[in-house]
Design an enzyme around this catalytic site. Structure first.
Site, mmCIF file in Angstrom:
data_model
loop_
_atom_site.group_PDB
_atom_site.id
_atom_site.type_symbol
_atom_site.label_atom_id
_atom_site.label_comp_id
_atom_site.label_asym_id
_atom_site.label_seq_id
_atom_site.Cartn_x
_atom_site.Cartn_y
_atom_site.Cartn_z
ATOM 1 N N TYR A 37 0.822 -1.202 0.000
ATOM 2 C CA TYR A 37 0.000 0.000 0.000
ATOM 3 C C TYR A 37 0.857 1.254 0.000
ATOM 4 O O TYR A 37 1.909 1.313 0.614
ATOM 5 C CB TYR A 37 -0.833 0.097 1.281
ATOM 6 C CG TYR A 37 -1.904 -0.934 1.426
ATOM 7 C CD1 TYR A 37 -2.834 -1.135 0.440
ATOM 8 C CD2 TYR A 37 -1.986 -1.679 2.595
ATOM 9 C CE1 TYR A 37 -3.832 -2.067 0.614
ATOM 10 C CE2 TYR A 37 -2.983 -2.613 2.774
ATOM 11 C CZ TYR A 37 -3.903 -2.799 1.774
ATOM 12 O OH TYR A 37 -4.889 -3.711 1.952
ATOM 13 N N ARG A 223 -6.394 7.386 -8.143
ATOM 14 C CA ARG A 223 -5.484 6.322 -7.756
ATOM 15 C C ARG A 223 -5.972 5.025 -8.377
ATOM 16 O O ARG A 223 -7.115 4.917 -8.801
ATOM 17 C CB ARG A 223 -5.405 6.174 -6.245
ATOM 18 C CG ARG A 223 -6.658 5.623 -5.616
ATOM 19 C CD ARG A 223 -6.525 5.544 -4.107
ATOM 20 N NE ARG A 223 -5.733 4.411 -3.688
ATOM 21 C CZ ARG A 223 -6.237 3.265 -3.205
ATOM 22 N NH1 ARG A 223 -7.547 3.117 -3.121
ATOM 23 N NH2 ARG A 223 -5.457 2.284 -2.813
ATOM 24 N N LYS A 317 -7.617 -9.919 -0.152
ATOM 25 C CA LYS A 317 -8.063 -9.843 -1.542
ATOM 26 C C LYS A 317 -8.692 -11.152 -2.014
ATOM 27 O O LYS A 317 -9.074 -11.274 -3.182
ATOM 28 C CB LYS A 317 -6.898 -9.434 -2.441
ATOM 29 C CG LYS A 317 -6.480 -7.969 -2.225
ATOM 30 C CD LYS A 317 -5.344 -7.548 -3.115
ATOM 31 C CE LYS A 317 -4.851 -6.133 -2.799
ATOM 32 N NZ LYS A 317 -5.755 -5.064 -3.276
#
Lengths: 346, 321
Positions: A37, A223, A317
């Protein structure tokens, strides 16, 4: 020269495909061989011709099929679109933004004509030609947010800004990666990000919120985010987990290339002028592994990223179950040579 | 400028004296297009080319957000201020080409409110001009209490009374009229939001009474008209850019940094938005923090400063810029 809209599905027989030109314009999200991240926010400005950034609101060959899929999702579950009462003005802001941007980028498909408050909107791909009074909800078949987001690719969260925080008080969310507007509606920025691992400890959300509450009118930001989805499903919502969750158990070494899709979200952030809210379009791009690996650089790099992903992130995820199969398949396409800098294919 | 807001090329289309202290300025886009839409409570930063010097002052937009053919601001002349308002009054004439920023709103209406209770003092009336116009257009429920020194200094009091009648209540200092604040705050329906704009003393009074009477802080909104305070000159070393600068008596630290060719981010230039926050690398002396952004702990730590309004007195100061 217009876009040729594909006839395809995101469910049942899964006929979704990317044309060769669309494979090359895919917004590959990894600029290096590993991933962690970061507050990877940059100004949302127009990018190279032929890329998904050619226009600030992208319309592509999947437009018509995506809008048909959205209509089906809404027919089954109207709670995918919600707007708290104080957000109607922000809905008009969003309607103006999307009509302006789509008409500007794709004049052969969309036309907006204004005569004071009297507006005419022509959407040729969907066969719409409506005249309405801007600001008067009774002149549209839906509320302003629902009306325009039934005609715009991507999900849309409209955030109210108050008390130094952002509140998810309206949205059209039908193509999401396992989160739910109905659950998050009314939550603030920290509340709706609560399930994300690792990033809180890094202080990322505090910095991101500070940035977002300072977003300026006329200066949008963006983003990229990513995850993976089995089969080209747009709707991977918690509400429909029973439909897409079990797909994860179906990945085999033989079908990886066809079933596993990289799912990239181009998120942009815009200050809305009348309501002073922020709209957060989340545009979803899907690409199957067979299509992605036609670009050798992407194949090599994706192998390294997925192989080295921290366990918590892989779990978050939802990759855990099929990651070994995917890594094994990708490893055969990684000759160990260096990848060039940047996102684009060689 | 890349780090501030997007800029608009405008021309001064009209200059209208309002009373002995206040003048109104109208701007249109030089290209004849409409100006960007805005929301009630927004301000623009006006760039003033004053000889060698560029002054940047924020002013509330006071026109109706429903009409973006022009922007209007009202400037109160401050004869002992830093010179921005005098420049506007003395130098700015119709036809002058100027640059203003895109609108920024740090004093937004909370559109959830069942009722908007507005308290204005003096030139603090300007953001309410736009907010009342916006709410009136949407059929919103508002009530405005406006205190001014004398009737002749009641800027736009007549306009507001004519437009909104009993929803506007005026108080004149010279007649010793005073807002009966406790009674006003105690008699509001649930779901009311309170907005106050005016001198610091008035804002503090209203916030204190609202807190004492149990108003939740998130229902109390305020906008300071905080111009940078003058003070003793001081020297600053900017570590990243490697510059040594002097901050003049009438200049803000932010202005001095800009004058040195460094391009720091900013939005409000009044110590509330947080955009220009800068790390202190080392210092020997004392800070005069005039901002409303940093926490008390930040102020005590001496590790951060808001260069738009804060000053320094002492031997040496090194900032990360």
């Amino acid at each position: 020269m217009g876009i040729t809209f594909r006839k395809e599905t995101f469910r049942d027989d899964f006929t979704f495909r990317n044309s060769p030109e669309h494979i090359r314009r895919f917004p590959f999200p990894f600029h290096e061989d590993s991933y962690m991240y970061a507050v990877n926010i940059e100004p949302h400005v127009v990018g190279p011709k032929g890329s998904v950034l050619e226009n600030l609101i992208d319309v592509d060959e999947h437009y018509v099929a995506e809008m048909q899929d959205r209509a089906m999702v809404l027919a089954e579950d109207p709670l995918r679109c919600q707007s708290l009462p104080h957000m109607t003005l922000a809905g008009w802001d969003l309607l103006e933004l999307l009509m302006e941007q789509q008409a500007l980028g794709y004049p052969e498909h969309f036309t907006l004509t204004r005569d004071g408050d009297r507006w005419r909107w022509i959407n040729r791909p969907l066969g719409i030609d409506d005249t309405f009074t801007f600001g008067d909800t009774s002149t549209l078949p839906y509320g302003p947010m629902e009306y325009i987001t039934r005609q715009s690719q991507g999900d849309f969260c409209i955030l109210d800004q108050r008390d130094g925080n952002l509140w998810m008080d309206a949205g059209m969310v039908t193509t999401q990666a396992d989160w739910s507007l109905d659950f998050d509606i009314g939550m603030n920025f920290f509340e709706w990000h609560a399930p994300v691992p690792l990033a809180h400890e890094k202080g990322i959300f505090v910095r991101a919120l500070k940035f977002l509450t300072n977003i300026q009118q006329g200066k949008p930001a963006r983003r990229l985010n990513w995850t993976m989805t089995i089969n080209p499903r747009l709707d991977t919502s918690p509400e429909n987990y029973h439909k897409w969750g079990p797909d994860r158990t179906t990945v085999t070494p033989e079908n990886v290339g066809d079933k596993v899709h990289l799912r990239v979200e181009l998120q942009s952030f815009w200050r809305l002028p009348r309501s002073n809210g922020i709209v957060f379009p989340i545009r979803c791009y899907l690409i199957k592994m067979d299509e992605l690996v036609t670009q050798p650089k992407w194949a090599r790099r994706l192998h390294r990223v997925i192989r080295d992903l921290p366990e918590e992130l892989a779990n978050y995820k939802g990759l855990t179950r099929y990651r070994p199969t995917l890594v094994e398949w990708l490893s055969k396409l990684d000759d160990g040579s260096p990848t060039s800098a940047g996102f684009g294919p060689d | 400028m890349s780090t501030g807001t997007t800029k608009l090329d405008v021309v001064v289309s009209d200059v209208v004296p309002v009373n002995e202290l206040v003048t109104r300025f109208h701007f249109r886009r030089r290209d004849g297009e409409l100006l960007p839409t805005f929301s009630g409570g927004a301000h623009v930063v006006v760039e003033m080319r004053d000889g060698e010097r560029t002054r940047l002052n924020p002013y509330s937009l006071m026109g109706s957000p429903l009409d973006t053919r022009e922007y209007t601001i009202s400037v109160r002349r401050d004869d002992v201020g830093r010179g921005g308002s005098l420049f506007m009054h003395n130098q700015v004439r119709p036809g002058l080409e100027m640059v203003v920023s895109y609108p920024v709103n740090l004093f937004s209406l909370d559109l959830r409110a069942k009722k908007h209770l507005m308290l204005a003092g003096g030139i603090g009336i300007t953001p309410f001009m736009a907010q009342t116009a916006q709410l009136a257009g949407e059929g919103g429920n508002f009530e405005l209490h406006y205190t001014c020194r004398t009737a002749s200094l009641g800027t736009y009091a007549d306009v507001l009374s004519e437009r909104y009648g009993r929803r506007v209540r005026l108080y004149h200092d010279d007649r010793e009229e005073r807002i009966e604040l406790d009674r006003l705050l105690s008699s509001q329906p649930l779901g009311t939001h309170l907005y106050v704009c005016g001198p610091a003393g008035m804002i503090n009074w209203v916030r204190d009474r609202a807190a004492a009477l149990g108003w939740p802080p998130e229902t109390v909104h305020f906008e300071h008209f905080a111009a940078p305070q003058p003070g003793l000159p001081f020297d600053v070393t900017l570590a990243v850019s490697g510059k040594i600068i002097r901050v003049g008596e009438q200049q803000s630290l932010l202005e001095a940094i800009e004058a040195a060719g460094v391009d720091p981010p900013y939005l409000c230039r009044g110590g509330v938005c947080g955009q220009c926050e800068t790390n202190v690398i080392s210092c020997d002396g004392k800070f005069i923090h005039n901002d409303h952004w940093l926490s008390e702990e930040d102020h005590r730590s001496g590790r951060k400063i808001m260069p738009c309004v804060s000053r320094f007195e002492g031997k040496s100061l090194v900032l990360e810029r």
